[in-house]
Design a protein around this motif. Structure first.
Motif, PDB file in Angstrom:
ATOM      1  N   MET A  17       0.888  -1.205  -0.045  1.00 59.15           N
ATOM      2  CA  MET A  17      -0.009  -0.038   0.026  1.00 59.15           C
ATOM      3  C   MET A  17       0.911   1.149   0.032  1.00 59.15           C
ATOM      4  SD  MET A  17      -2.991   1.625   0.164  1.00 59.15           S
ATOM      5  CE  MET A  17      -4.270   0.460   0.790  1.00 59.15           C
ATOM      6  N   TYR A  18       0.754   2.097  -0.955  1.00 56.08           N
ATOM      7  CA  TYR A  18       1.364   3.278  -1.047  1.00 56.08           C
ATOM      8  C   TYR A  18       0.663   4.598  -0.612  1.00 56.08           C
ATOM      9  CZ  TYR A  18       5.209   1.266  -3.849  1.00 56.08           C
ATOM     10  OH  TYR A  18       5.980   0.369  -4.508  1.00 56.08           O
ATOM     11  N   ASP A  19       1.202   5.370   0.176  1.00 55.96           N
ATOM     12  CA  ASP A  19       0.429   6.652   0.511  1.00 55.96           C
ATOM     13  C   ASP A  19       0.143   7.532  -0.649  1.00 55.96           C
ATOM     14  OD1 ASP A  19       0.952   6.494   3.469  1.00 55.96           O
ATOM     15  OD2 ASP A  19       3.040   6.421   2.821  1.00 55.96           O
ATOM     16  N   LEU A  20       1.029   7.620  -1.558  1.00 54.07           N
ATOM     17  CA  LEU A  20       0.814   8.487  -2.998  1.00 54.07           C
ATOM     18  C   LEU A  20       1.151   7.883  -4.228  1.00 54.07           C
ATOM     19  CD1 LEU A  20      -0.184  11.478  -3.787  1.00 54.07           C
ATOM     20  CD2 LEU A  20       2.357  11.658  -3.639  1.00 54.07           C
TER      21      LEU A  20
ATOM     22  N   GLU B 209      -6.885   1.502  -6.975  1.00 52.55           N
ATOM     23  CA  GLU B 209      -6.007   0.409  -7.665  1.00 52.55           C
ATOM     24  C   GLU B 209      -5.429   0.923  -8.905  1.00 52.55           C
ATOM     25  OE1 GLU B 209      -8.206  -3.303  -8.113  1.00 52.55           O
ATOM     26  OE2 GLU B 209      -7.664  -3.759  -5.887  1.00 52.55           O
ATOM     27  N   VAL B 210      -4.128   1.114  -9.261  1.00 58.19           N
ATOM     28  CA  VAL B 210      -3.608   1.702 -10.506  1.00 58.19           C
ATOM     29  C   VAL B 210      -3.167   0.745 -11.395  1.00 58.19           C
ATOM     30  CG1 VAL B 210      -1.903   3.487 -11.237  1.00 58.19           C
ATOM     31  CG2 VAL B 210      -3.216   3.813  -9.020  1.00 58.19           C
TER      32      VAL B 210
ATOM     33  N   PHE C   7      -0.864  -1.538  -8.539  1.00 54.28           N
ATOM     34  CA  PHE C   7      -0.442  -0.805  -7.404  1.00 54.28           C
ATOM     35  C   PHE C   7      -1.544  -0.309  -6.598  1.00 54.28           C
ATOM     36  CE2 PHE C   7       3.154  -1.040 -10.378  1.00 54.28           C
ATOM     37  CZ  PHE C   7       4.375  -1.365  -9.582  1.00 54.28           C
ATOM     38  N   GLU C   8      -1.311  -0.623  -5.326  1.00 51.14           N
ATOM     39  CA  GLU C   8      -2.508   0.137  -4.441  1.00 51.14           C
ATOM     40  C   GLU C   8      -1.919   1.237  -3.614  1.00 51.14           C
ATOM     41  OE1 GLU C   8      -6.004  -1.300  -1.491  1.00 51.14           O
ATOM     42  OE2 GLU C   8      -4.128  -2.575  -1.756  1.00 51.14           O
ATOM     43  N   ALA C   9      -3.032   2.349  -3.569  1.00 48.25           N
ATOM     44  CA  ALA C   9      -2.359   3.906  -3.061  1.00 48.25           C
ATOM     45  C   ALA C   9      -3.693   4.353  -2.164  1.00 48.25           C
ATOM     46  CB  ALA C   9      -1.966   4.735  -4.109  1.00 48.25           C
ATOM     47  N   ARG C  10      -3.261   5.080  -1.360  1.00 49.48           N
ATOM     48  CA  ARG C  10      -4.416   5.780  -0.776  1.00 49.48           C
ATOM     49  C   ARG C  10      -4.841   7.083  -1.230  1.00 49.48           C
ATOM     50  NH1 ARG C  10      -0.960   3.967   3.601  1.00 49.48           N
ATOM     51  NH2 ARG C  10      -1.732   2.623   4.951  1.00 49.48           N
ATOM     52  N   ASN C  11      -3.830   7.699  -2.034  1.00 51.64           N
ATOM     53  CA  ASN C  11      -4.090   8.959  -3.012  1.00 51.64           C
ATOM     54  C   ASN C  11      -3.388   8.850  -4.196  1.00 51.64           C
ATOM     55  OD1 ASN C  11      -5.270  10.876  -0.646  1.00 51.64           O
ATOM     56  ND2 ASN C  11      -3.303   9.585   0.354  1.00 51.64           N
TER      57      ASN C  11
END
Length: 329
Positions: free
Chosen positions: A1-4, A126-127, A140-144
């Motif tokens: 999990m990425y923050d950004l 989800e990117v 990739f998964e990110a919060r923002n």
């Protein structure tokens, strides 16, 4: 999990990456280009930025950042030289060198990677990305997610496909100088810089030049100190609280703060025009108040125009057209 996760690696997301670097944020940025590149087609010799070196990627947000323009100068042992230079504005090439210096030091930048899709899962994004070379896809998964995809060259549909956008000028300059006559369409900084660059080409090699502008006046970039306050954090905070309709109307009033020609460029153009011989003056034309309606090609270009005030139709024959007609999202 990425923050950004950032989509696009231009100056905005590059600055965001640099500011996030010393923090605990887990970040990742994607761009489909092979490497960092900033307007390579407008790296005209001696062309200057319109903003101070303090408006680098990081300084106004974090003056202590290691990615400041001043620290870049220190790293290449030019800090004292710049101090003796005593100017706030820097060359476009110098700024590009600085951007590339920053990009080489950040490990969260992934080039040759195209973002294919972004899905909102509710709690995160989800990117989906694709390797430009191999076609391999990853998620990739990110919060923002921050979209920094910038803009693309805009050429009116009524212009022949052989017309060159100003972003391709440097790459085509050698070929353009082989033409008998060159026409530049546009009334902003890019059009002015290209006109000046061609105007300062040694006379035996200089083609006949024509600069066509829709505006009545060649607007000067707003450099008044009170006017520049629209870029201050306090004004931005105020602006963002306004109703949408009011913001849309306000933006129209800011044109000179964004799209005008720098006074130095206009002064330099006038000085070079003044020094032309009578014979050379016959080879240079500046035409204002003309809106280009259509550009066709049949061995030569034909530019169909309408005068903004007299409303009569006019035309011009030329061998090359450079469209400094701006960008679209």
């Amino acid at each position: 999990m990425y923050d950004l996760i950032g989509i696009g690696i231009g100056p905005m997301n590059l600055g965001l990456s640099a500011l996030a670097h010393p923090t605990d944020l887990k970040t990742l940025f994607f761009d489909e280009s092979e490497q960092f590149s900033w307007h390579p087609g407008m790296m005209i010799q001696d062309s200057m930025m319109q903003t101070s070196f303090i408006s680098d990627l990081v300084t106004l947000a974090d003056p202590t950042s290691a990615f400041s323009y001043l620290n870049y100068l220190r790293s290449i042992q030019r800090l004292h030289t710049f101090y003796f230079y005593e100017k706030l504005l820097i060359s476009r090439q110098g700024y590009n060198d600085y951007l590339r210096w920053v990009a080489t030091q950040l490990n969260d930048l992934r080039f040759s990677t195209r973002v294919v899709d972004v899905q909102d899962t509710g709690d995160s994004f989800e990117v989906l990305v694709e390797d430009v070379t191999t076609g391999k896809r990853e998620t990739f998964e990110a919060r923002n997610v921050v979209i920094g995809t910038g803009s693309k060259p805009a050429i009116p549909d009524t212009f022949d496909e052989r017309v060159i956008h100003n972003t391709q000028y440097v790459m085509n300059k050698a070929e353009l100088l082989q033409r008998k006559k060159i026409s530049i369409v546009g009334s902003g900084q890019s059009a002015a810089e290209i006109f000046l660059d061609l105007l300062t080409t040694p006379a035996p090699e200089r083609p006949e030049l024509e600069w066509i502008a829709r505006s009545t006046l060649f607007e000067t970039l707003e450099t008044g100190k009170l006017g520049e306050e629209i870029f201050s954090p306090s004004y931005v905070t105020y602006f963002n609280q306004l109703p949408l309709e009011v913001r849309q109307e306000s933006v129209k009033k800011f044109a000179r703060s964004q799209n005008g020609i720098s006074p130095e460029t206009l002064q330099s153009i006038y000085a070079h025009l003044y020094d032309l011989t009578e014979e050379e003056q016959q080879q240079v034309a500046i035409r204002a108040n003309l809106e280009v309606k259509k550009i066709t090609y049949d061995e030569r270009f034909t530019i169909a125009m309408q005068h903004q005030e007299l409303e009569d139709e006019r035309s011009s024959k030329t061998d090359a057209v450079i469209a400094a007609t701006g960008f679209s999202p």
